[in-house]
Design a protein around this motif. Structure first.
Motif, mmCIF file in Angstrom:
data_model
loop_
_atom_site.group_PDB
_atom_site.id
_atom_site.type_symbol
_atom_site.label_atom_id
_atom_site.label_comp_id
_atom_site.label_asym_id
_atom_site.label_seq_id
_atom_site.Cartn_x
_atom_site.Cartn_y
_atom_site.Cartn_z
ATOM 1 N N UNK A 162 2.245 -27.995 -4.270
ATOM 2 C CA UNK A 162 2.091 -28.529 -5.633
ATOM 3 C C UNK A 162 0.726 -29.160 -5.882
ATOM 4 N N UNK A 163 -0.336 -28.462 -5.477
ATOM 5 C CA UNK A 163 -1.677 -28.969 -5.734
ATOM 6 C C UNK A 163 -2.021 -28.801 -7.213
ATOM 7 N N UNK A 164 -2.783 -29.726 -7.734
ATOM 8 C CA UNK A 164 -3.301 -29.595 -9.095
ATOM 9 C C UNK A 164 -4.790 -29.931 -9.079
ATOM 10 N N UNK A 165 -5.484 -29.404 -8.063
ATOM 11 C CA UNK A 165 -6.902 -29.705 -7.908
ATOM 12 C C UNK A 165 -7.728 -28.520 -8.388
ATOM 13 N N UNK A 166 -9.044 -28.719 -8.441
ATOM 14 C CA UNK A 166 -9.955 -27.654 -8.851
ATOM 15 C C UNK A 166 -10.248 -26.683 -7.721
ATOM 16 N N UNK A 167 -9.658 -26.905 -6.517
ATOM 17 C CA UNK A 167 -9.957 -26.081 -5.346
ATOM 18 C C UNK A 167 -8.796 -25.199 -4.926
ATOM 19 N N UNK A 168 -7.622 -25.373 -5.517
ATOM 20 C CA UNK A 168 -6.427 -24.714 -5.013
ATOM 21 C C UNK A 168 -5.789 -23.790 -6.052
ATOM 22 N N UNK A 169 -5.242 -22.688 -5.550
ATOM 23 C CA UNK A 169 -4.393 -21.786 -6.317
ATOM 24 C C UNK A 169 -3.118 -21.544 -5.511
ATOM 25 N N UNK A 170 -2.043 -21.203 -6.198
ATOM 26 C CA UNK A 170 -0.804 -20.886 -5.494
ATOM 27 C C UNK A 170 -0.694 -19.404 -5.154
ATOM 28 N N UNK A 171 -1.490 -18.600 -5.815
ATOM 29 C CA UNK A 171 -1.676 -17.197 -5.428
ATOM 30 C C UNK A 171 -3.173 -16.952 -5.396
ATOM 31 N N UNK A 172 -3.678 -16.489 -4.270
ATOM 32 C CA UNK A 172 -5.108 -16.206 -4.200
ATOM 33 C C UNK A 172 -5.350 -14.978 -3.335
ATOM 34 N N UNK A 173 -6.575 -14.499 -3.354
ATOM 35 C CA UNK A 173 -6.940 -13.298 -2.627
ATOM 36 C C UNK A 173 -7.534 -13.708 -1.280
ATOM 37 N N UNK B 279 -20.178 -20.124 -4.455
ATOM 38 C CA UNK B 279 -21.433 -19.382 -4.580
ATOM 39 C C UNK B 279 -22.058 -19.585 -5.955
ATOM 40 N N UNK B 280 -21.217 -19.652 -6.982
ATOM 41 C CA UNK B 280 -21.702 -19.716 -8.360
ATOM 42 C C UNK B 280 -21.778 -21.142 -8.895
ATOM 43 N N UNK B 281 -21.339 -22.113 -8.117
ATOM 44 C CA UNK B 281 -21.368 -23.493 -8.588
ATOM 45 C C UNK B 281 -20.387 -23.758 -9.714
ATOM 46 N N UNK B 282 -19.256 -23.054 -9.705
ATOM 47 C CA UNK B 282 -18.241 -23.271 -10.743
ATOM 48 C C UNK B 282 -17.502 -24.582 -10.468
ATOM 49 N N UNK B 283 -17.077 -25.227 -11.516
ATOM 50 C CA UNK B 283 -16.370 -26.484 -11.341
ATOM 51 C C UNK B 283 -14.905 -26.324 -11.028
ATOM 52 N N UNK B 284 -14.371 -25.088 -11.178
ATOM 53 C CA UNK B 284 -12.934 -24.901 -11.000
ATOM 54 C C UNK B 284 -12.667 -23.501 -10.469
ATOM 55 N N UNK B 285 -11.867 -23.405 -9.416
ATOM 56 C CA UNK B 285 -11.548 -22.126 -8.794
ATOM 57 C C UNK B 285 -10.827 -21.186 -9.758
ATOM 58 N N UNK B 286 -10.132 -21.716 -10.752
ATOM 59 C CA UNK B 286 -9.376 -20.878 -11.679
ATOM 60 C C UNK B 286 -10.275 -19.912 -12.436
#
Length: 425
Positions: free
Chosen positions: A210-221, A404-411
């Motif tokens: 149950x993460x709600x951070x800018x670094x985590x997804x519940x489904x990722x590649x 790599x791109x300096x994005x603020x959020x993994x989403x």
């Protein structure tokens, strides 16, 4: 709407190829990105998969932005530089209704709203550029491992038990049996080494955290690699260093996207610095007065370590010799430590890896200590019939792309992200 007979008998030209046709007539297919009237002239920007171009004419009957167009005219020099199209005619192939969000102005839209309309907002130039970079990351990963004689595999995503145990599994009913979405292809990668020696997979993994951070997804590649006949985890770290170099090389070819995103790619040194977990925690205590309760460095510790090694000239650092309590059961033990490692990039973990247990009796005992012996019997039984020394790693593709791109959020690095609050669109 079908193409009218008045269109010229010309092949389609992509926008990126227009410099080859300066002074010539061309036929373009694409989307109306923007439109405006100025001094009796109508200006439109056409977008196709390769880029955008301005087109100019009088008395055009323009549909709404995001409509699909066929357009033809002459390629000329624009007054302010670059190329534009002097339009002779156009057809509307599909007329769009007024969009709820203006695609060229997505930077002004709240991120949650933009994700709610993700099927539309991926058309934005920045949004599309991010996903093109992600595609380049995948190409680089595959190219690096193909060049080293790896075989790409595909493993099940419906499983009867988790690869790492724990509670972070999505459970589901499988014809009356308990099943789960795979949290890792780890166990299957290891089993396939008996056939191929070197394998990799690019595929989704699922973590019910149950993460709600800018670094985590519940489904990722997950970008997974496993190789046999290693001497130690050093062989695995050296492989990953080469893979990362090839990924960055591939991404560097996306010059237009990198310029648009104002991204600065890192150097990948021939030898990425290493530091043991014990030494890293001591360094943090001594240099920064930072302490933590657990044996596994937390995100704040990772951030400080990233800054420390960046000042020394590397944006990458391997954390090695993790304690056994902080590693999965299959990690090769060495006293109270293991041959497991993480890779930090710009202060964030992007990789977990290491050498694995390859001896059957040792592995069976490890599963027993972890309480997984019964559920993982199909996996451990394969080791009864011989398995070479081996190890591997896994990279989170979206997390690497975001960093790599300096994005603020993994989403923003996934087309349709899934987190603990988002199951649509």
């Amino acid at each position: 709407m079908s193409i009218s007979s008045s269109s010229p008998a010309l092949p389609r030209t992509l926008i990126r190829n227009l410099p080859q046709f300066e002074g010539q007539r061309v036929r373009l297919l694409g989307t109306l990105h923007t439109r405006r009237n100025l001094g009796g002239l109508q200006f439109l920007v056409l977008r196709d998969r390769s880029g955008t171009v301005q087109a100019v004419e009088q008395h055009l009957d323009l549909p709404s932005p995001e409509s699909s167009l066929e357009l033809w005219g002459t390629v000329v020099r624009a007054p302010k530089g670059g190329l534009e199209i002097q339009v002779e005619g156009l057809n509307t192939l599909s007329s769009a209704q007024t969009t709820p969000l203006e695609i060229p102005k997505l930077a002004l839209v709240h991120q949650a709203t933009a994700l709610d309309w993700r099927g539309l907002t991926v058309r934005g130039l920045r949004e599309r550029a991010i996903l093109k970079i992600l595609a380049a990351v995948l190409r680089g990963f595959r190219a690096a491992l193909d060049a080293e004689d790896f075989t790409e595999i595909s493993t099940p995503k419906l499983v009867s038990a988790g690869a790492e145990g724990g509670a972070n599994l999505f459970a589901l009913d499988y014809f009356g049996q308990a099943a789960y979405l795979a949290q890792s292809p780890q166990l299957y990668k290891q089993m396939m080494l008996g056939a191929f020696e070197r394998v990799y997979e690019v595929g989704p993994v699922f973590r019910a955290e149950p993460h709600a951070t800018s670094r985590h997804l519940n489904e990722y590649l997950s970008l997974d690699a496993e190789l046999a006949y290693i001497s130690s985890e050093e062989d695995v770290m050296e492989l990953e260093t080469r893979v990362l170099g090839r990924i960055v090389q591939e991404v560097s070819g996306c010059a237009a996207e990198l310029d648009l995103l104002e991204a600065k790619l890192p150097e990948v040194p021939a030898q990425i610095p290493r530091i043991t977990v014990a030494d890293a925690l001591e360094l943090l205590r001594r240099e920064y007065g930072y302490t933590q309760a657990g044996p596994d460095p937390d995100h704040e510790a990772e951030r400080l370590l990233g800054e420390h090694f960046a000042r020394a000239g590397s944006e990458w650092v391997f954390l090695t010799r993790f304690p056994a309590s902080a590693r999965p059961f299959y990690t090769y033990p060495e006293g109270e430590e293991t041959r497991g490692f993480d890779l930090l990039f710009r202060g964030t973990e992007i990789t977990s890896g290491g050498q694995r247990i390859h001896d059957y009796e040792q592995l069976r005992a490890a599963t027993e200590r972890s309480g997984l012996e019964a559920s993982l019997q199909d996996y451990t039984e394969i080791f009864r019939y011989g398995m070479p020394p081996h190890g591997g790693f896994a990279i989170g593709a979206e997390r690497l792309t975001a960093l790599l791109l300096g994005l603020g959020n993994i989403r923003l690095a996934r087309a349709f992200p899934r987190d603990c609050h988002r199951l649509t669109p």
